[in-house]
Design a protein around this motif. Structure first.
Motif, PDB file in Angstrom:
ATOM      1  N   SER A 141      82.409 -64.727  55.411  1.00 27.19           N
ATOM      2  CA  SER A 141      81.432 -66.379  55.377  1.00 27.19           C
ATOM      3  C   SER A 141      81.420 -67.153  54.192  1.00 27.19           C
ATOM      4  O   SER A 141      82.452 -68.037  54.288  1.00 27.19           O
ATOM      5  CB  SER A 141      80.058 -66.439  55.268  1.00 27.19           C
ATOM      6  OG  SER A 141      80.021 -65.325  56.948  1.00 27.19           O
ATOM      7  N   THR A 142      81.347 -66.432  53.227  1.00 29.09           N
ATOM      8  CA  THR A 142      81.733 -67.496  52.080  1.00 29.09           C
ATOM      9  C   THR A 142      83.318 -67.571  51.892  1.00 29.09           C
ATOM     10  O   THR A 142      83.717 -69.264  51.418  1.00 29.09           O
ATOM     11  CB  THR A 142      81.372 -67.131  50.482  1.00 29.09           C
ATOM     12  OG1 THR A 142      79.894 -66.242  50.691  1.00 29.09           O
ATOM     13  CG2 THR A 142      81.212 -67.666  49.137  1.00 29.09           C
TER      14      THR A 142
ATOM     15  N   ALA B  91      84.254 -70.520  54.683  1.00 27.83           N
ATOM     16  CA  ALA B  91      83.622 -71.482  53.323  1.00 27.83           C
ATOM     17  C   ALA B  91      84.879 -72.463  53.169  1.00 27.83           C
ATOM     18  O   ALA B  91      84.743 -73.499  53.004  1.00 27.83           O
ATOM     19  CB  ALA B  91      82.245 -71.467  53.414  1.00 27.83           C
TER      20      ALA B  91
ATOM     21  N   ILE C  66      78.087 -72.070  52.274  1.00 32.96           N
ATOM     22  CA  ILE C  66      78.477 -73.332  51.828  1.00 32.96           C
ATOM     23  C   ILE C  66      79.051 -73.283  50.823  1.00 32.96           C
ATOM     24  O   ILE C  66      78.736 -72.682  49.843  1.00 32.96           O
ATOM     25  CB  ILE C  66      77.200 -73.783  52.206  1.00 32.96           C
ATOM     26  CG1 ILE C  66      77.888 -75.823  51.825  1.00 32.96           C
ATOM     27  CG2 ILE C  66      76.296 -74.222  50.450  1.00 32.96           C
ATOM     28  CD1 ILE C  66      76.698 -76.915  52.232  1.00 32.96           C
TER      29      ILE C  66
ATOM     30  N   LEU D  18      78.699 -73.453  56.861  1.00 34.86           N
ATOM     31  CA  LEU D  18      79.524 -72.189  57.566  1.00 34.86           C
ATOM     32  C   LEU D  18      77.793 -71.658  58.754  1.00 34.86           C
ATOM     33  O   LEU D  18      77.828 -70.727  57.434  1.00 34.86           O
ATOM     34  CB  LEU D  18      80.649 -71.664  57.546  1.00 34.86           C
ATOM     35  CG  LEU D  18      81.273 -70.271  58.603  1.00 34.86           C
ATOM     36  CD1 LEU D  18      81.813 -71.081  59.260  1.00 34.86           C
ATOM     37  CD2 LEU D  18      82.129 -69.891  57.163  1.00 34.86           C
TER      38      LEU D  18
ATOM     39  N   SER E  38      86.893 -75.952  53.222  1.00 34.39           N
ATOM     40  CA  SER E  38      86.653 -77.119  52.268  1.00 34.39           C
ATOM     41  C   SER E  38      88.055 -77.227  51.744  1.00 34.39           C
ATOM     42  O   SER E  38      88.301 -78.496  51.014  1.00 34.39           O
ATOM     43  CB  SER E  38      85.894 -76.437  51.468  1.00 34.39           C
ATOM     44  OG  SER E  38      85.512 -77.751  49.862  1.00 34.39           O
TER      45      SER E  38
ATOM     46  N   ALA F 114      80.771 -72.176  45.541  1.00 33.60           N
ATOM     47  CA  ALA F 114      80.728 -71.595  47.155  1.00 33.60           C
ATOM     48  C   ALA F 114      79.279 -70.991  46.954  1.00 33.60           C
ATOM     49  O   ALA F 114      78.993 -70.547  45.711  1.00 33.60           O
ATOM     50  CB  ALA F 114      81.799 -71.212  47.850  1.00 33.60           C
TER      51      ALA F 114
END
Length: 206
Positions: free
Chosen positions: A131-132, A135, A65, A72, A139, A49
């Motif tokens: 956030s990361t 994401a 991402i 995201l 996934s 990510a």
């Protein structure tokens, strides 16, 4: 990592059959994940990510991402900073390319370990906004794991609450009232190198 591994083991992830798949988020999350995998007897791999940086300030995340997942994006921040669609598309493409580069370097031609039907533990070295990590969790969830655990050594309580809806279990032994930053809670928070990531992954198939 060893403290987190003990907490994950105590949460019921030790001695499972088949063994859990422990996914570390490079770079800093991989050495932590290696310790977690050792504590629970798990198999280790990486969960790739990258954050999506703001114009002129790449360290400020406007999104994230992960491999195989949709970007995201924090649309409130994007709107406030007036980030153009062209910049956003270019930055997403650039980060996808960086993820592919790192996958090639870290896996050395080996395919990713499938998360389908497995108990999966996603590990990072800490969390701030999340956030990361979110994401990555989304996934991995799309790969249909049997159970999905998120494990981080330290993070603020409000972010940990956000993660509760993204994983079946969230293990975070240190949730300080005054968080400041992830690095504040490490004696040594120097940057992890690609070589150190590769070394931590060397025992993945042992």
């Amino acid at each position: 990592g060893s403290r987190l591994g003990a907490a994950v083991a105590a949460a019921g992830y030790e001695g499972l059959d088949p063994v859990p798949l422990v996914l570390g988020i490079p770079r800093g999350g991989v050495p932590v994940a290696a310790e977690v995998a050792r504590c629970v007897g798990g198999e280790i791999d990486v969960a790739m990510a990258h954050k999506i940086g703001a114009p002129g300030n790449p360290e400020f995340a406007i999104g994230a991402i992960a491999t195989g997942g949709e970007p995201l994006i924090n649309h409130d921040v994007v709107g406030r900073l007036r980030v153009s669609p062209d910049y956003l598309n270019d930055e997403i493409a650039r980060q996808r390319s960086e993820i592919r580069r790192r996958e090639g370097a870290y896996r050395a031609g080996r395919t990713a370990v499938s998360a389908a039907g497995r108990t999966v533990i996603v590990v990072d070295d800490g969390v701030a906004t999340g956030s990361t990590l979110i994401a990555v969790l989304r996934s991995v969830r799309s790969s249909l794991p049997k159970r999905l655990c998120c494990a981080i050594p330290v993070g603020p309580a409000d972010t940990i609450s956000r993660l509760d809806s993204e994983a079946d279990d969230v293990v975070c032994p240190l949730q300080p009232r005054f968080f400041n930053a992830v690095g504040s809670w490490y004696d040594d928070f120097s940057q992890v190198t690609d070589e150190e990531v590769i070394a931590a992954l060397d025992g993945r198939h042992d």
